[in-house]
Design a protein around this motif. Sequence first.
Motif, PDB file in Angstrom:
ATOM      1  N   GLY A  51       0.776  -1.220   0.000  1.00  0.00           N
ATOM      2  CA  GLY A  51       0.000   0.000   0.000  1.00  0.00           C
ATOM      3  C   GLY A  51       0.812   1.277   0.000  1.00  0.00           C
ATOM      4  N   ILE A  52       2.016   1.255   0.554  1.00  0.00           N
ATOM      5  CA  ILE A  52       2.768   2.503   0.664  1.00  0.00           C
ATOM      6  C   ILE A  52       3.259   2.997  -0.695  1.00  0.00           C
ATOM      7  CG2 ILE A  52       3.534   1.917   2.980  1.00  0.00           C
ATOM      8  CD1 ILE A  52       6.331   1.437   1.864  1.00  0.00           C
ATOM      9  N   PHE A  53       3.223   2.152  -1.712  1.00  0.00           N
ATOM     10  CA  PHE A  53       3.683   2.576  -3.024  1.00  0.00           C
ATOM     11  C   PHE A  53       2.540   2.987  -3.935  1.00  0.00           C
ATOM     12  CE2 PHE A  53       6.906  -0.472  -1.487  1.00  0.00           C
ATOM     13  CZ  PHE A  53       7.914   0.450  -1.272  1.00  0.00           C
ATOM     14  N   GLY A  54       1.354   3.159  -3.378  1.00  0.00           N
ATOM     15  CA  GLY A  54       0.289   3.798  -4.130  1.00  0.00           C
ATOM     16  C   GLY A  54      -0.901   2.957  -4.507  1.00  0.00           C
ATOM     17  N   GLU A  55      -0.742   1.619  -4.669  1.00  0.00           N
ATOM     18  CA  GLU A  55      -1.902   0.871  -5.150  1.00  0.00           C
ATOM     19  C   GLU A  55      -2.913   0.572  -4.046  1.00  0.00           C
ATOM     20  OE1 GLU A  55       1.071  -2.776  -4.733  1.00  0.00           O
ATOM     21  OE2 GLU A  55       1.220  -1.036  -6.009  1.00  0.00           O
ATOM     22  N   ASN A  56      -2.432   0.445  -2.803  1.00  0.00           N
ATOM     23  CA  ASN A  56      -3.310   0.300  -1.646  1.00  0.00           C
ATOM     24  C   ASN A  56      -4.185  -0.957  -1.661  1.00  0.00           C
ATOM     25  OD1 ASN A  56      -2.356   2.858  -0.851  1.00  0.00           O
ATOM     26  ND2 ASN A  56      -3.946   3.871  -2.038  1.00  0.00           N
ATOM     27  N   GLU A  57      -3.874  -1.919  -2.503  1.00  0.00           N
ATOM     28  CA  GLU A  57      -4.723  -3.101  -2.610  1.00  0.00           C
ATOM     29  C   GLU A  57      -4.719  -3.925  -1.320  1.00  0.00           C
ATOM     30  OE1 GLU A  57      -7.570  -5.357  -4.262  1.00  0.00           O
ATOM     31  OE2 GLU A  57      -6.695  -3.518  -5.091  1.00  0.00           O
ATOM     32  N   THR A  58      -3.583  -3.972  -0.658  1.00  0.00           N
ATOM     33  CA  THR A  58      -3.490  -4.734   0.582  1.00  0.00           C
ATOM     34  C   THR A  58      -4.431  -4.171   1.634  1.00  0.00           C
ATOM     35  OG1 THR A  58      -1.188  -5.348   0.154  1.00  0.00           O
ATOM     36  CG2 THR A  58      -1.940  -5.466   2.423  1.00  0.00           C
ATOM     37  N   TRP A  59      -4.419  -2.852   1.790  1.00  0.00           N
ATOM     38  CA  TRP A  59      -5.300  -2.224   2.777  1.00  0.00           C
ATOM     39  C   TRP A  59      -6.759  -2.412   2.369  1.00  0.00           C
ATOM     40  CZ3 TRP A  59      -2.043   2.815   2.226  1.00  0.00           C
ATOM     41  CH2 TRP A  59      -0.770   2.600   2.801  1.00  0.00           C
ATOM     42  N   ARG A  60      -7.018  -2.341   1.068  1.00  0.00           N
ATOM     43  CA  ARG A  60      -8.396  -2.460   0.586  1.00  0.00           C
ATOM     44  C   ARG A  60      -8.965  -3.854   0.907  1.00  0.00           C
ATOM     45  NH1 ARG A  60      -7.376  -1.170  -4.198  1.00  0.00           N
ATOM     46  NH2 ARG A  60      -7.571   1.064  -3.790  1.00  0.00           N
ATOM     47  N   GLU A  61      -8.184  -4.879   0.637  1.00  0.00           N
ATOM     48  CA  GLU A  61      -8.652  -6.235   0.897  1.00  0.00           C
ATOM     49  C   GLU A  61      -8.879  -6.466   2.390  1.00  0.00           C
ATOM     50  OE1 GLU A  61      -5.752  -8.784  -0.786  1.00  0.00           O
ATOM     51  OE2 GLU A  61      -6.319  -8.381  -2.875  1.00  0.00           O
ATOM     52  N   GLY A  62      -7.934  -5.995   3.205  1.00  0.00           N
ATOM     53  CA  GLY A  62      -8.089  -6.148   4.643  1.00  0.00           C
ATOM     54  C   GLY A  62      -9.282  -5.372   5.164  1.00  0.00           C
TER      55      GLY A  62
END
Length: 217
Positions: A51-62
Amino acid sequence: MTTLITVAGTHGERHEKAWFRWGSDWWNEAERRGAKRADVDRKRWSGKVDGIFGENETWREGGLRLRDYILAAASSDIGEVVLVAHSHGGHVVGEALWGPISGFEAVITLGTPVRKDVEHHYAGISKRTFEWTHIYSHSDWWQLLGGIGDGHFSLRRRMKHAHRNIRAKGLGHADLHSVKAWDENNWWDLIFPVRVPFGAERRIPLVNLIFGEGKDG
């Protein structure tokens, strides 16, 4: 009745005695103050740093998993909901609260990096929470480093959308979830306000969702 949900930061699941796990010093103190564990499934987000590199997919899924749990639990009597999130765990909470969900008594973020790319989520937390308290420290360099990759340079530590910002003096990133810091600064009062008659027993069910921080836990 209050349900407490703890959300760790990046790689928090790697630490066996991390603050957000049952049996940690932090949880033992919460239980000593009247907390009772709720019998629920433990869930986890990956804890990756994507997430820190802009795509934020990890935070979104969690965040979506966290939201699904809360919506499912809302059908039962879980009472008031309080979320405590450390570092990037605050962005998982932001994802969870960005949608058709409400009814939160309080959110407490500890050293969550201030990022431009998820600023709309901060507005969502503020809107859907009765009281959002953000705790930060000028000695916490991990908070600033966690803002890298959002396309903007900033040294901000305060959350402008939070209902309250608390500056903790001389505390590092991991110190923000230490029992010593919570005792000395009376931060437990943010979770356990006095709302019962004198002498009445208070049992507060707490929910531990392992939403898996760096080396600090």
